[in-house]
Design a protein around this motif. Structure first.
Motif, PDB file in Angstrom:
ATOM      1  N   MET A   1       0.855  -1.203   0.000  1.00  0.00           N
ATOM      2  CA  MET A   1       0.000   0.000   0.000  1.00  0.00           C
ATOM      3  C   MET A   1       0.878   1.235   0.000  1.00  0.00           C
ATOM      4  O   MET A   1       1.862   1.307   0.734  1.00  0.00           O
ATOM      5  N   THR A   2       0.567   2.206  -0.776  1.00  0.00           N
ATOM      6  CA  THR A   2       1.361   3.409  -0.873  1.00  0.00           C
ATOM      7  C   THR A   2       0.914   4.427   0.162  1.00  0.00           C
ATOM      8  O   THR A   2      -0.091   4.282   0.829  1.00  0.00           O
ATOM      9  N   ASP A   3       1.694   5.515   0.262  1.00  0.00           N
ATOM     10  CA  ASP A   3       1.348   6.608   1.178  1.00  0.00           C
ATOM     11  C   ASP A   3       0.053   7.282   0.783  1.00  0.00           C
ATOM     12  O   ASP A   3      -0.555   8.008   1.559  1.00  0.00           O
ATOM     13  N   GLN A   4      -0.408   7.024  -0.421  1.00  0.00           N
ATOM     14  CA  GLN A   4      -1.691   7.579  -0.874  1.00  0.00           C
ATOM     15  C   GLN A   4      -2.823   7.171   0.050  1.00  0.00           C
ATOM     16  O   GLN A   4      -3.778   7.912   0.252  1.00  0.00           O
ATOM     17  N   THR A   5      -2.716   5.977   0.672  1.00  0.00           N
ATOM     18  CA  THR A   5      -3.779   5.490   1.535  1.00  0.00           C
ATOM     19  C   THR A   5      -3.871   6.306   2.803  1.00  0.00           C
ATOM     20  O   THR A   5      -4.933   6.420   3.409  1.00  0.00           O
TER      21      THR A   5
ATOM     22  N   SER B   1      -5.664  19.907   8.471  1.00  0.00           N
ATOM     23  CA  SER B   1      -4.581  20.450   7.653  1.00  0.00           C
ATOM     24  C   SER B   1      -3.342  19.565   7.694  1.00  0.00           C
ATOM     25  O   SER B   1      -2.539  19.574   6.756  1.00  0.00           O
ATOM     26  N   GLY B   2      -3.189  18.806   8.787  1.00  0.00           N
ATOM     27  CA  GLY B   2      -2.064  17.889   8.860  1.00  0.00           C
ATOM     28  C   GLY B   2      -2.338  16.534   8.252  1.00  0.00           C
ATOM     29  O   GLY B   2      -1.443  15.680   8.213  1.00  0.00           O
ATOM     30  N   GLU B   3      -3.566  16.331   7.769  1.00  0.00           N
ATOM     31  CA  GLU B   3      -3.970  15.013   7.268  1.00  0.00           C
ATOM     32  C   GLU B   3      -4.208  14.969   5.757  1.00  0.00           C
ATOM     33  O   GLU B   3      -4.260  13.883   5.191  1.00  0.00           O
ATOM     34  N   ILE B   4      -4.377  16.121   5.124  1.00  0.00           N
ATOM     35  CA  ILE B   4      -4.690  16.085   3.692  1.00  0.00           C
ATOM     36  C   ILE B   4      -3.478  15.699   2.853  1.00  0.00           C
ATOM     37  O   ILE B   4      -3.613  15.381   1.671  1.00  0.00           O
ATOM     38  N   SER B   5      -2.295  15.744   3.472  1.00  0.00           N
ATOM     39  CA  SER B   5      -1.106  15.214   2.818  1.00  0.00           C
ATOM     40  C   SER B   5      -0.226  14.574   3.872  1.00  0.00           C
ATOM     41  O   SER B   5      -0.153  15.055   5.003  1.00  0.00           O
ATOM     42  N   GLY B   6       0.445  13.504   3.492  1.00  0.00           N
ATOM     43  CA  GLY B   6       1.396  12.860   4.384  1.00  0.00           C
ATOM     44  C   GLY B   6       2.827  13.199   4.042  1.00  0.00           C
ATOM     45  O   GLY B   6       3.752  12.768   4.719  1.00  0.00           O
TER      46      GLY B   6
ATOM     47  N   ALA C   1       2.621  13.639  15.178  1.00  0.00           N
ATOM     48  CA  ALA C   1       1.420  12.812  15.324  1.00  0.00           C
ATOM     49  C   ALA C   1       1.580  11.493  14.575  1.00  0.00           C
ATOM     50  O   ALA C   1       1.109  10.443  15.047  1.00  0.00           O
ATOM     51  N   ASP C   2       2.237  11.515  13.420  1.00  0.00           N
ATOM     52  CA  ASP C   2       2.517  10.273  12.694  1.00  0.00           C
ATOM     53  C   ASP C   2       3.414   9.354  13.530  1.00  0.00           C
ATOM     54  O   ASP C   2       3.163   8.142  13.627  1.00  0.00           O
ATOM     55  N   LYS C   3       4.459   9.915  14.109  1.00  0.00           N
ATOM     56  CA  LYS C   3       5.360   9.117  14.943  1.00  0.00           C
ATOM     57  C   LYS C   3       4.606   8.515  16.125  1.00  0.00           C
ATOM     58  O   LYS C   3       4.788   7.340  16.469  1.00  0.00           O
ATOM     59  N   ASN C   4       3.765   9.319  16.759  1.00  0.00           N
ATOM     60  CA  ASN C   4       3.012   8.831  17.911  1.00  0.00           C
ATOM     61  C   ASN C   4       2.055   7.710  17.504  1.00  0.00           C
ATOM     62  O   ASN C   4       1.885   6.731  18.243  1.00  0.00           O
ATOM     63  N   ARG C   5       1.438   7.830  16.331  1.00  0.00           N
ATOM     64  CA  ARG C   5       0.533   6.774  15.859  1.00  0.00           C
ATOM     65  C   ARG C   5       1.292   5.495  15.565  1.00  0.00           C
ATOM     66  O   ARG C   5       0.804   4.389  15.834  1.00  0.00           O
ATOM     67  N   LEU C   6       2.512   5.625  15.049  1.00  0.00           N
ATOM     68  CA  LEU C   6       3.328   4.440  14.820  1.00  0.00           C
ATOM     69  C   LEU C   6       3.692   3.769  16.142  1.00  0.00           C
ATOM     70  O   LEU C   6       3.679   2.540  16.265  1.00  0.00           O
ATOM     71  N   ASP C   7       4.002   4.582  17.161  1.00  0.00           N
ATOM     72  CA  ASP C   7       4.419   4.049  18.457  1.00  0.00           C
ATOM     73  C   ASP C   7       3.266   3.438  19.244  1.00  0.00           C
ATOM     74  O   ASP C   7       3.447   2.444  19.953  1.00  0.00           O
TER      75      ASP C   7
ATOM     76  N   GLU D   1      13.217  14.940   7.420  1.00  0.00           N
ATOM     77  CA  GLU D   1      12.510  14.386   6.268  1.00  0.00           C
ATOM     78  C   GLU D   1      12.780  12.893   6.091  1.00  0.00           C
ATOM     79  O   GLU D   1      11.864  12.114   5.809  1.00  0.00           O
ATOM     80  N   THR D   2      14.027  12.469   6.280  1.00  0.00           N
ATOM     81  CA  THR D   2      14.367  11.052   6.115  1.00  0.00           C
ATOM     82  C   THR D   2      13.651  10.188   7.147  1.00  0.00           C
ATOM     83  O   THR D   2      13.065   9.147   6.811  1.00  0.00           O
ATOM     84  N   ARG D   3      13.711  10.613   8.403  1.00  0.00           N
ATOM     85  CA  ARG D   3      13.063   9.847   9.463  1.00  0.00           C
ATOM     86  C   ARG D   3      11.549   9.818   9.271  1.00  0.00           C
ATOM     87  O   ARG D   3      10.905   8.778   9.466  1.00  0.00           O
ATOM     88  N   HIS D   4      10.965  10.950   8.866  1.00  0.00           N
ATOM     89  CA  HIS D   4       9.520  10.978   8.664  1.00  0.00           C
ATOM     90  C   HIS D   4       9.116  10.076   7.501  1.00  0.00           C
ATOM     91  O   HIS D   4       8.082   9.402   7.559  1.00  0.00           O
ATOM     92  N   GLY D   5       9.908  10.032   6.445  1.00  0.00           N
ATOM     93  CA  GLY D   5       9.609   9.147   5.328  1.00  0.00           C
ATOM     94  C   GLY D   5       9.594   7.691   5.760  1.00  0.00           C
ATOM     95  O   GLY D   5       8.746   6.899   5.313  1.00  0.00           O
ATOM     96  N   GLU D   6      10.510   7.320   6.647  1.00  0.00           N
ATOM     97  CA  GLU D   6      10.541   5.953   7.154  1.00  0.00           C
ATOM     98  C   GLU D   6       9.306   5.665   8.004  1.00  0.00           C
ATOM     99  O   GLU D   6       8.728   4.566   7.939  1.00  0.00           O
ATOM    100  N   ILE D   7       8.866   6.633   8.802  1.00  0.00           N
ATOM    101  CA  ILE D   7       7.657   6.469   9.620  1.00  0.00           C
ATOM    102  C   ILE D   7       6.442   6.256   8.726  1.00  0.00           C
ATOM    103  O   ILE D   7       5.615   5.360   8.966  1.00  0.00           O
ATOM    104  N   ARG D   8       6.322   7.042   7.679  1.00  0.00           N
ATOM    105  CA  ARG D   8       5.179   6.900   6.776  1.00  0.00           C
ATOM    106  C   ARG D   8       5.204   5.539   6.064  1.00  0.00           C
ATOM    107  O   ARG D   8       4.154   4.928   5.848  1.00  0.00           O
ATOM    108  N   ARG D   9       6.400   5.077   5.731  1.00  0.00           N
ATOM    109  CA  ARG D   9       6.506   3.762   5.087  1.00  0.00           C
ATOM    110  C   ARG D   9       6.031   2.663   6.035  1.00  0.00           C
ATOM    111  O   ARG D   9       5.268   1.760   5.637  1.00  0.00           O
TER     112      ARG D   9
END
Length: 457
Positions: free
Chosen positions: A1-5, A139-144, A353-359, A436-444
């Motif tokens: 699944m891509t980040d589009q989801t 505003s933080g959710e319309i794009s990842g 918030a993305d990091k917290n959701r991953l954790d 940016e690098t760390r956030h990209g890994e979190i989104r993946r």
């Protein structure tokens, strides 16, 4: 699944027209915020006869109400499930409440009592929060994407800055038409708020989808557990501290600006004009710092912006009463640097918030944006509570003749107070690990986990 989801349109740049439509809701909110802070208290005191003590207490209790309603609505919007999404129902419901209270606030009857003002402000702040907090979370959710979130925040900041310029110009024009007509000035600002609200609501709500998260938590945490999660997220606490410091700096400068120009410079006729100049150039600040952020990264740009602010405020120590040109130049520079850190920090909240959701497996975007908003409001209140008593203790009296020492004290607080606060903001966000690098890994990782959850359904 891509980040589009995980976010809408995250695989490409968001359309500029849709972003402008989305951000338009910031216009009525900003046009209401400036009169509320600057014009409404003196008008209610001078024209409607309320005491300054009563007005001050009412606004204090209003901020205490914010301290309850902001995180509550943020947490509730995170937990909302509806066919229209999580954020849109709150924004749509908050619109009529905000409009009704704005009408009562800006078009009051002649016999206004403290109870009337308190009740109206209670409803006004409720409607405002129901729009603002879910909007910030959305505003933080319309794009990842790391930098695309900065674009979203930039469009919102430009909408707000444009509204502030218009909100500053309108009373000036009305003063030329009907000098000293407080009721007309209040009604004009209220008409601008109400007239812009409906089209902004429609544009915002139609701009982007507001889909539910693809993966829900197996267990819905209680509200107390949800709120305590803020204290357990160290990266969020750093962002909150940095934003508190930068907003404290801006608010100290704002609280003392008119006093500085009118009394230290001896140019009361320039006070409103210089204030307006700063906000006019502030309209261009968002796109400028967005480009810098895309080149160097968010927290690096926030630090750079804060160091620029430190230099500008320290340069104010060189301003003498006959150095108007230098003050104009510094006001322009202040405008171009305006909101640089606020912009980056707001974009960083969604990444945290993305990091917290991953954790944790729990989406707390609305809650995190609500406490981010609350930190800014607390800083505004703290600035008034610090700056005004301090200059008074140093001997400054806005109603009397001031000694050279008292005016020198005013200069020191006006220049050094913001400089120190901006330096603290830079120190708190320096070396922030979520790049940016760390956030990209979190989104993946989020995409992989959500793909497994969908496949298991």
């Amino acid at each position: 699944m891509t980040d589009q989801t995980l976010g809408h349109h995250t695989a490409s740049r968001l359309p500029a027209l849709k972003l402008a439509s989305f951000a338009s809701i910031g216009f009525p909110l900003a046009t209401a915020g400036l009169p509320l802070a600057v014009y409404l208290p003196p008008i209610y005191a001078e024209h409607y006869g309320l005491s300054l003590t009563a007005i001050g207490l009412i606004f204090l209790f209003g901020r205490l109400w914010d301290a309850v309603s902001d995180p509550l609505i943020g947490a509730l919007s995170d937990r909302t499930r509806s066919p229209f999404g999580r954020r849109k129902p709150w924004i749509a419901a908050g619109g009529p409440i905000f409009a009704l209270a704005a009408g009562l606030l800006f078009f009051p009857p002649m016999a206004v009592t403290p109870l009337y003002l308190g009740a109206v402000l209670f409803v006004f702040y409720l409607g405002w929060t129901m729009i603002q907090i879910p909007f910030m979370a959305w505003s933080g959710e319309i794009s990842g994407q790391y930098h695309e979130r900065t674009r979203v925040a930039t469009y919102t900041q430009v909408a707000g800055s444009t509204a502030l310029v218009i909100a500053l110009v309108l009373p000036t024009i009305l003063d030329q038409v009907r000098p000293n007509d407080a009721a007309l000035k209040l009604a004009g600002m209220g008409a601008l708020v109400i007239a812009s609200l409906l089209p902004a609501l429609l544009l915002c709500l139609k701009s982007f989808p507001d889909n539910l998260p693809v993966r829900r938590a197996h267990r819905t945490p209680g509200l107390g557990e949800t709120l305590s999660a803020v204290a357990r997220e160290p990266l969020l606490l750093r962002v909150l501290g940095s934003d508190f410091a930068v907003t404290l700096a801006q608010s100290i400068r704002g609280a003392l600006f008119v006093f500085f120009v009118s009394h230290y410079m001896g140019l009361p006729q320039w006070a409103s004009g210089l204030f307006l100049v700063q906000f006019v150039f502030g309209v261009f600040a968002g796109p400028l710092w967005m480009k810098i952020g895309q080149r160097f990264g968010k927290h690096q740009t926030a630090v750079a912006g804060e160091l620029v602010q430190v230099a500008i405020n320290l340069a104010l120590l060189l301003v003498t009463p006959d150095a108007l040109a230098l003050l104009i130049g510094l006001s322009i520079a202040q405008g171009l640097a305006q909101g640089s850190a606020n912009l980056m920090l707001r974009s960083i909240v969604a990444d945290v918030a993305d990091k917290n959701r991953l954790d944790t497996g729990v989406d707390r975007t609305g809650l995190f944006f609500s406490v981010f908003s609350l930190a800014g409001k607390a800083a505004t209140a703290a600035a008034i509570g610090i700056a005004l008593p301090l200059v008074s203790w140093l001997g400054f009296d806005p109603r009397g003749v001031n000694s050279p020492d008292a005016l020198e004290g005013l200069l020191l607080v006006f220049a050094l107070g913001p400089a120190l606060a901006h330096a603290l903001s830079a120190a708190l966000i320096h070396g922030f690990p979520l790049d940016e690098t760390r956030h990209g890994e979190i989104r993946r990782q989020l995409a992989e986990r959500d793909a497994v959850a969908v496949a298991a359904q």
